[in-house]
Design an enzyme around this catalytic site. Structure first.
Site, PDB file in Angstrom:
ATOM      1  N   THR A 208       0.827  -1.211   0.000  1.00  7.53           N
ATOM      2  CA  THR A 208       0.000   0.000   0.000  1.00  7.53           C
ATOM      3  C   THR A 208       0.862   1.262   0.000  1.00  7.53           C
ATOM      4  OG1 THR A 208      -0.057   0.007   2.421  1.00  7.53           O
ATOM      5  CG2 THR A 208      -1.792  -1.196   1.294  1.00  7.53           C
ATOM      6  N   ASP A 209       0.198   2.402  -0.217  1.00 10.54           N
ATOM      7  CA  ASP A 209       0.903   3.674  -0.097  1.00 10.54           C
ATOM      8  C   ASP A 209       0.076   4.646   0.747  1.00 10.54           C
ATOM      9  OD1 ASP A 209      -1.038   4.978  -1.694  1.00 10.54           O
ATOM     10  OD2 ASP A 209       0.184   4.891  -3.489  1.00 10.54           O
ATOM     11  N   ALA A 210       0.603   5.863   0.900  1.00 11.31           N
ATOM     12  CA  ALA A 210      -0.030   6.831   1.794  1.00 11.31           C
ATOM     13  C   ALA A 210      -1.414   7.272   1.301  1.00 11.31           C
ATOM     14  CB  ALA A 210       0.875   8.045   1.981  1.00 11.31           C
TER      15      ALA A 210
END
Lengths: 146, 146, 146, 146
Positions: free
Chosen positions: C26-28
């Protein structure tokens, strides 16, 4: 420094999770990139929590808490390679009010230890990232092996 | 399919950003892992927006918007290797109300094209992830080269 | 461009592989980082080849050949999130002498398509990275669905 | 455990390398994924060796040697976030015949320490991955600070 197994295979308290090494995990040295063992260990911790009945997306949404690595000692003993099938272990060593310490081993198909780690996980507020007590329902499930 | 350069080096409208290949970027084939070119391209897009005066953390917090890749055509022409110093280009091809299309090339030190892509970026709501108009202050800065 | 499913779920010719979304993916933005779908697709291709009887480490060591992505069209339809359980499909579209074209879909738990790709894989020499014919023993196993 | 800075900022012996946090480095917790600090540290080590005159691709091809992380103690003090500009330090603590121990800090823009590590790097044969003496030309350049 002695190299006692961080996780004792004779103990029944080890949760293990299989991991396959894909190209994404390797580097130009032909072996698994050192940082990627941390991915494997985090997958095993996630599956261990799931196995105990805890889904981290729900913990975040409903309880507003996250588990974050706060300290890690990692030893790289032997390299894993592309296509290897590994086992990643999780064993709880110590349990505090707002953190726990885990032993995690990555072993190869022949059972040889490739990478071993002691990992401290902190329970933190999902918004402020400040320490929070581990929920009591969770503490009951996380028993420290003797 | 003809292989015209997606980014015309004779044009003055190309923003370029240098990238060094580290071990993290390579795989056991000895070359850059194919998915990691997408990291390089995203770094260049981030720096291009910064160069135009837009910081994506502020766009998210103040305007509640994100830029997300919605479509990507990538061609891998020649492999990049550990320690190579690459240049990543960004050139705007088309600009819509809620998306834009970019040409992105990754070139090696001798100027040879290694990887070329056409990337569609959508402007989306940071919460719902639904399309949103690109802010007008931004549209002014994003000129389409002829 | 119409959005016909790249992989037809009614066909029996689709190989599918399950993937769990971990934090690493995942990312921010709270969703799977766009480049990481390419990891998922590569895992599925690896398992598809294994399912057909081909281990890529042996292909490299014994036959000196690699499979490399040479072209990829990826469409991001809906975001996947932390903890999601995905299915990744592999279906062969075309088979050449030294390359093949695959359709790959990533679907969510409800069967909704999240990401769809057309991927061209080239068979290359492990040392020179130049095109090489796909071994005939392999061609027999890789049947193109109608 | 006391938290003395692993790298003493008053010393002139610290090599520092700037790193920008991109989306690829973050996770759904909104912060840098813990394993990715290891990428940042490895980039700084690579640039430190380059600064001393050593290119690792040449070391591998001409001398048949690699540097591999054999042990790592990492403490995560404060989270880094998307778009942050970090500094990564490298300071040599100890130098053996076939390994060295480094202190590495990741600091934020205000100079606050976010992550600190002690890293043991082994010099190994590129083929067998067995320990090898660090080349003498290199030992001369790697001075241990007092």
């Amino acid at each position: 420094m002695t190299r006692k197994p961080a996780i004792d295979p004779r103990s029944g308290d080890v949760f293990t999770w299989p991991v396959r090494v894909y190209y994404e995990d390797t580097d130009a040295g032909g072996i698994v990139y050192h940082a990627n063992y941390l991915h494997f260990m985090e997958r095993a911790r996630t599956e261990w929590l799931r196995h105990l009945g805890f889904e981290q997306d729900r913990l975040k949404e409903q309880d507003g808490l996250l588990f974050a690595v706060s300290r890690m000692l990692v030893e790289y003993l032997k390299p894993a390679r592309f296509n290897d099938r590994l086992e990643v272990g999780v064993k709880i060593l110590r349990r505090g009010r707002a953190s726990m310490q885990l032993a995690q081993d990555v072993t190869g198909q022949g059972g040889e230890r490739l990478c071993t780690a002691t990992v401290r996980i902190a329970c933190v507020d999902a918004f402020s990232l400040r320490p929070r007590p581990i929920p009591s329902v969770m503490l009951k499930e996380i028993d420290v092996a003797d």
